[in-house]
Write an enzyme that holds these catalytic residues in place. Structure first.
Site, PDB file in Angstrom:
ATOM      1  NE  ARG A 129      36.815  37.398  43.434  1.00 10.36           N
ATOM      2  CZ  ARG A 129      36.638  38.323  44.060  1.00 10.36           C
ATOM      3  NH1 ARG A 129      35.888  38.611  44.966  1.00 10.36           N
ATOM      4  NH2 ARG A 129      37.396  39.441  43.546  1.00 10.36           N
ATOM      5  CE  LYS A 154      42.257  37.338  43.934  1.00 10.64           C
ATOM      6  NZ  LYS A 154      42.394  37.491  42.611  1.00 10.64           N
ATOM      7  CG  HIS A 220      36.133  33.350  37.366  1.00  6.84           C
ATOM      8  ND1 HIS A 220      35.725  33.543  38.796  1.00  6.84           N
ATOM      9  CD2 HIS A 220      36.956  34.594  37.186  1.00  6.84           C
ATOM     10  CE1 HIS A 220      36.473  34.873  39.377  1.00  6.84           C
ATOM     11  NE2 HIS A 220      36.889  35.316  38.259  1.00  6.84           N
ATOM     12  NE  ARG A 223      34.529  37.703  39.906  1.00  9.23           N
ATOM     13  CZ  ARG A 223      34.183  38.654  40.996  1.00  9.23           C
ATOM     14  NH1 ARG A 223      33.106  38.716  41.335  1.00  9.23           N
ATOM     15  NH2 ARG A 223      35.254  39.607  41.291  1.00  9.23           N
ATOM     16  CG  HIS A 246      37.441  43.518  40.174  1.00  9.57           C
ATOM     17  ND1 HIS A 246      37.129  43.611  38.951  1.00  9.57           N
ATOM     18  CD2 HIS A 246      37.586  42.248  40.222  1.00  9.57           C
ATOM     19  CE1 HIS A 246      36.855  42.426  38.328  1.00  9.57           C
ATOM     20  NE2 HIS A 246      37.195  41.468  39.200  1.00  9.57           N
ATOM     21  CE1 TYR A 255      34.700  40.218  33.127  1.00  6.96           C
ATOM     22  CE2 TYR A 255      35.031  41.953  34.744  1.00  6.96           C
ATOM     23  CZ  TYR A 255      35.230  40.544  34.301  1.00  6.96           C
ATOM     24  OH  TYR A 255      35.274  39.755  35.463  1.00  6.96           O
TER      25      TYR A 255
END
Length: 258
Positions: A129, A154, A220, A223, A246, A255
């Site tokens: 990120r 995150k 992003h 990414r 995640h 994805y």
């Protein structure tokens, strides 16, 4: 405002989240030009409808404002009944924009400086990120084990991601060229704070323009490309989830639609 900031800190919210909540709460109060103690449920409802109908804010943006206002009343002002009926909007799923392998090559070829090349390669070659790139420290690079230690992820989660020889060579070329002082790999102008997200975004957009890439491009997107190209190459979904950091496999499964 100070009390709300303290309440957020006591609940372990990250600095970026705290700043966002304070900003949203301030705009809510400024909209009515009244102290928050004099505002009620009707005002909250009216402001959220204003964001949807007049400001044309995206559902995710409205949800962020709703969360900040809910925290303001329920926690800081001790008036949870005001926000009892506030609900989250459903955020529509969008297929992520990605670059092809050829476009990635053109993008990298259009970057003139080792610094910007290293940042772009971190976004694509390690799936970081933009905030993770900005906060990366020199000590987070482990050339013996060929991994990157991501500490400022995150929600405070840490993870390890692979470090390819090509990416390591780009990072070394940047370090030899810039010799950044301190522990940060990409310090800001004053040397004490990390480089800003805006600076990274501008460098990427400039390179995309030179490369003739017409797609809307941000860090992003690289990414997204990292994850998509791994899946196309046969990497299993669970591995991609761990590499991206995640919390839920549902986020990574997006994805599969690309």
């Amino acid at each position: 405002r100070d009390r709300m900031r303290e309440d957020l800190q006591l609940r372990g919210r990250r600095p970026a989240t705290i700043d966002t909540y304070i900003r949203c709460a301030r705009r809510f109060v400024e909209h009515f030009a009244l102290p928050p103690a004099k505002l009620g449920a009707a005002d909250v409802r009216g402001y959220l409808l204003h964001l949807i109908n007049e400001a044309k804010a995206a559902p995710g943006t409205v949800n962020t404002y709703a969360a900040a206002i809910r925290f303001l009343f329920a926690v800081t002002l001790k008036r949870p009944e005001v926000v009892a009926d506030v609900v989250r909007l459903e955020v529509p799923m969008h297929v992520p924009r990605v670059l092809s392998g050829t476009e990635v090559e053109r993008l990298l070829a259009a970057i003139p400086t080792p610094k910007h090349r290293a940042m772009v390669m971190l976004a694509y070659g390690a799936g970081l990120r933009v905030s993770e790139i900005a906060h990366l420290e020199i000590g987070d690079i482990d050339p013996k084990r060929m991994i990157l230690h991501i500490r400022n992820a995150k929600r405070g989660r840490e993870r390890h991601v692979m470090l390819s020889p090509v990416l390591l060579a780009a990072l070394r070329a940047y370090w030899k060229d810039a010799r950044p002082s301190g522990k940060r790999l990409f310090p800001g102008r004053d040397g004490t704070k990390p480089i800003t997200r805006v600076a990274i975004h501008k460098a990427l957009c400039k390179a995309a323009s030179v490369a003739g890439i017409a797609k809307r491009l941000g860090p992003h997107v690289l990414r997204h490309s990292f994850a998509t190209h791994l899946l196309e190459g046969g990497t299993d979904l669970r591995t991609v989830q761990v590499l991206l950091g995640h919390a839920s496999l549902r986020s990574t499964a997006t994805y599969l639609h690309v």
